[in-house]
Scaffold this motif. Structure first.
Motif, PDB file in Angstrom:
ATOM      1  N   GLY A   6     137.965  73.547  30.740  1.00 49.82           N
ATOM      2  CA  GLY A   6     136.850  73.726  29.552  1.00 49.82           C
ATOM      3  C   GLY A   6     135.690  73.289  29.489  1.00 49.82           C
ATOM      4  O   GLY A   6     134.841  72.910  29.832  1.00 49.82           O
ATOM      5  N   ARG A   7     134.752  73.717  28.066  1.00 56.79           N
ATOM      6  CA  ARG A   7     133.629  73.499  27.951  1.00 56.79           C
ATOM      7  C   ARG A   7     133.613  72.273  26.858  1.00 56.79           C
ATOM      8  O   ARG A   7     133.800  72.007  25.760  1.00 56.79           O
ATOM      9  CB  ARG A   7     132.855  74.501  27.498  1.00 56.79           C
ATOM     10  CG  ARG A   7     131.613  74.885  27.200  1.00 56.79           C
ATOM     11  CD  ARG A   7     131.031  75.829  26.741  1.00 56.79           C
ATOM     12  NE  ARG A   7     131.714  76.811  25.601  1.00 56.79           N
ATOM     13  CZ  ARG A   7     131.483  76.109  24.182  1.00 56.79           C
ATOM     14  NH1 ARG A   7     130.086  75.457  23.825  1.00 56.79           N
ATOM     15  NH2 ARG A   7     132.212  77.047  23.317  1.00 56.79           N
ATOM     16  N   ILE A   8     132.253  71.765  27.514  1.00 53.30           N
ATOM     17  CA  ILE A   8     131.926  70.261  26.540  1.00 53.30           C
ATOM     18  C   ILE A   8     131.331  70.794  24.716  1.00 53.30           C
ATOM     19  O   ILE A   8     130.629  71.554  25.179  1.00 53.30           O
ATOM     20  CB  ILE A   8     131.174  69.216  27.100  1.00 53.30           C
ATOM     21  CG1 ILE A   8     131.923  69.139  27.971  1.00 53.30           C
ATOM     22  CG2 ILE A   8     130.749  68.315  25.861  1.00 53.30           C
ATOM     23  CD1 ILE A   8     131.296  67.828  29.236  1.00 53.30           C
ATOM     24  N   GLY A  15     133.675  59.109  25.017  1.00 52.78           N
ATOM     25  CA  GLY A  15     134.307  59.976  25.622  1.00 52.78           C
ATOM     26  C   GLY A  15     133.654  62.049  25.102  1.00 52.78           C
ATOM     27  O   GLY A  15     132.394  61.482  24.458  1.00 52.78           O
ATOM     28  N   VAL A  16     134.618  62.326  25.400  1.00 55.91           N
ATOM     29  CA  VAL A  16     133.601  63.710  24.801  1.00 55.91           C
ATOM     30  C   VAL A  16     135.210  64.753  24.672  1.00 55.91           C
ATOM     31  O   VAL A  16     135.858  64.725  24.441  1.00 55.91           O
ATOM     32  CB  VAL A  16     133.399  64.629  26.659  1.00 55.91           C
ATOM     33  CG1 VAL A  16     131.640  63.834  26.781  1.00 55.91           C
ATOM     34  CG2 VAL A  16     134.010  64.254  27.038  1.00 55.91           C
ATOM     35  N   TRP A  17     134.519  66.106  23.401  1.00 56.77           N
ATOM     36  CA  TRP A  17     135.222  66.502  22.804  1.00 56.77           C
ATOM     37  C   TRP A  17     135.712  68.091  23.743  1.00 56.77           C
ATOM     38  O   TRP A  17     134.051  68.819  23.965  1.00 56.77           O
ATOM     39  CB  TRP A  17     134.519  67.204  21.512  1.00 56.77           C
ATOM     40  CG  TRP A  17     134.986  65.857  20.371  1.00 56.77           C
ATOM     41  CD1 TRP A  17     134.500  64.973  19.957  1.00 56.77           C
ATOM     42  CD2 TRP A  17     136.408  65.346  19.690  1.00 56.77           C
ATOM     43  NE1 TRP A  17     135.475  63.720  19.112  1.00 56.77           N
ATOM     44  CE2 TRP A  17     136.431  64.671  19.004  1.00 56.77           C
ATOM     45  CE3 TRP A  17     137.301  66.803  19.665  1.00 56.77           C
ATOM     46  CZ2 TRP A  17     137.493  63.954  18.310  1.00 56.77           C
ATOM     47  CZ3 TRP A  17     138.805  66.370  19.440  1.00 56.77           C
ATOM     48  CH2 TRP A  17     138.313  65.147  18.225  1.00 56.77           C
ATOM     49  N   ASN A  58     129.650  57.445  32.673  1.00 56.78           N
ATOM     50  CA  ASN A  58     128.485  57.741  31.813  1.00 56.78           C
ATOM     51  C   ASN A  58     128.112  58.389  31.581  1.00 56.78           C
ATOM     52  O   ASN A  58     128.210  59.931  31.396  1.00 56.78           O
ATOM     53  CB  ASN A  58     126.495  56.984  32.485  1.00 56.78           C
ATOM     54  CG  ASN A  58     125.569  57.129  32.263  1.00 56.78           C
ATOM     55  OD1 ASN A  58     125.577  57.129  30.797  1.00 56.78           O
ATOM     56  ND2 ASN A  58     124.260  57.021  32.349  1.00 56.78           N
ATOM     57  N   PRO A  59     128.012  58.814  29.397  1.00 53.89           N
ATOM     58  CA  PRO A  59     128.319  59.381  29.043  1.00 53.89           C
ATOM     59  C   PRO A  59     126.357  60.815  29.191  1.00 53.89           C
ATOM     60  O   PRO A  59     126.825  61.523  29.426  1.00 53.89           O
ATOM     61  CB  PRO A  59     127.946  58.984  27.381  1.00 53.89           C
ATOM     62  CG  PRO A  59     127.853  57.813  27.625  1.00 53.89           C
ATOM     63  CD  PRO A  59     128.046  57.113  28.677  1.00 53.89           C
ATOM     64  N   GLN A  63     126.799  67.049  29.124  1.00 52.04           N
ATOM     65  CA  GLN A  63     125.878  67.534  28.581  1.00 52.04           C
ATOM     66  C   GLN A  63     126.712  69.016  27.502  1.00 52.04           C
ATOM     67  O   GLN A  63     128.226  68.603  28.224  1.00 52.04           O
ATOM     68  CB  GLN A  63     125.030  68.474  29.087  1.00 52.04           C
ATOM     69  CG  GLN A  63     124.008  67.550  29.308  1.00 52.04           C
ATOM     70  CD  GLN A  63     123.298  66.777  29.155  1.00 52.04           C
ATOM     71  OE1 GLN A  63     122.450  66.760  28.075  1.00 52.04           O
ATOM     72  NE2 GLN A  63     122.850  65.178  29.611  1.00 52.04           N
ATOM     73  N   GLN A  64     126.114  69.237  26.525  1.00 51.30           N
ATOM     74  CA  GLN A  64     127.166  69.898  26.053  1.00 51.30           C
ATOM     75  C   GLN A  64     127.049  71.339  26.145  1.00 51.30           C
ATOM     76  O   GLN A  64     126.075  71.704  27.175  1.00 51.30           O
ATOM     77  CB  GLN A  64     126.126  69.908  24.436  1.00 51.30           C
ATOM     78  CG  GLN A  64     127.075  70.960  23.249  1.00 51.30           C
ATOM     79  CD  GLN A  64     126.615  71.115  21.837  1.00 51.30           C
ATOM     80  OE1 GLN A  64     125.806  70.114  21.715  1.00 51.30           O
ATOM     81  NE2 GLN A  64     127.076  72.013  21.227  1.00 51.30           N
TER      82      GLN A  64
END
Length: 157
Positions: A6-8, A15-17, A58-59, A63-64
């Motif tokens: 998937g792609r962030i 968390g990440v979507w 670590n967020p 990266q998006q």
């Protein structure tokens, strides 16, 4: 474990979507032409957005737009499918049977069956809302910093 790429689309503190295109199921079974899921994906181009916990990572490392792999345990999918399909149908049958025994009117029995179906769907929705932060039911991030650990029962001596 079912693994998807998937792609962030968004990075948050815990968390990440992730945007996924559901392709693991499509093309892997023999019912390609008669599959409703495949037809829906073709028709509306729908992608799924999935919340994936970082589990202490670590967020800033994400990266998006980054492509990542996520894994969903088969047990979670099997139990979820069982709940989503069986709860509404079971409630429909139970409500219909009770109404038929109590009232024996076709109209009331039909309306009771529809009410049972709705109650079953609401139970599924409630269960989903109640368990939305349950880490055992969440997809996991697969990367080289934290390898996957599969459950192995403790050996008895």
């Amino acid at each position: 474990m079912i693994i998807e790429t998937g792609r962030i689309v968004s990075v948050e503190a815990d968390g990440v979507w992730v945007e996924t295109i559901q392709k693991a199921a499509c093309g892997s079974c023999k019912a390609e032409k008669g599959c409703g899921q495949r037809l829906l994906n073709k028709w509306d181009g729908h992608t799924s957005y999935i919340w994936v916990l970082l589990e202490g990572r670590n967020p800033a490392n994400y990266q998006q737009g980054d492509e990542i792999e996520i894994g969903v345990p088969e047990e979670v999918i099997a139990r979820g499918a069982l709940l989503v399909y069986m709860a509404p149908i079971t409630m429909l049958v139970v409500a219909t049977a009770i109404a038929h025994v109590q009232f024996a009117s076709e109209g009331i029995t039909t309306l009771s069956g529809l009410a049972g179906l709705l109650i079953g769907a609401l139970l599924v929705r409630w269960h989903s809302w109640r368990n939305r932060y349950n880490p055992d039911l969440q997809p996991v991030l697969i990367d080289d910093r934290k390898p996957l650990h599969f459950y192995r029962p403790a050996e008895q001596h």
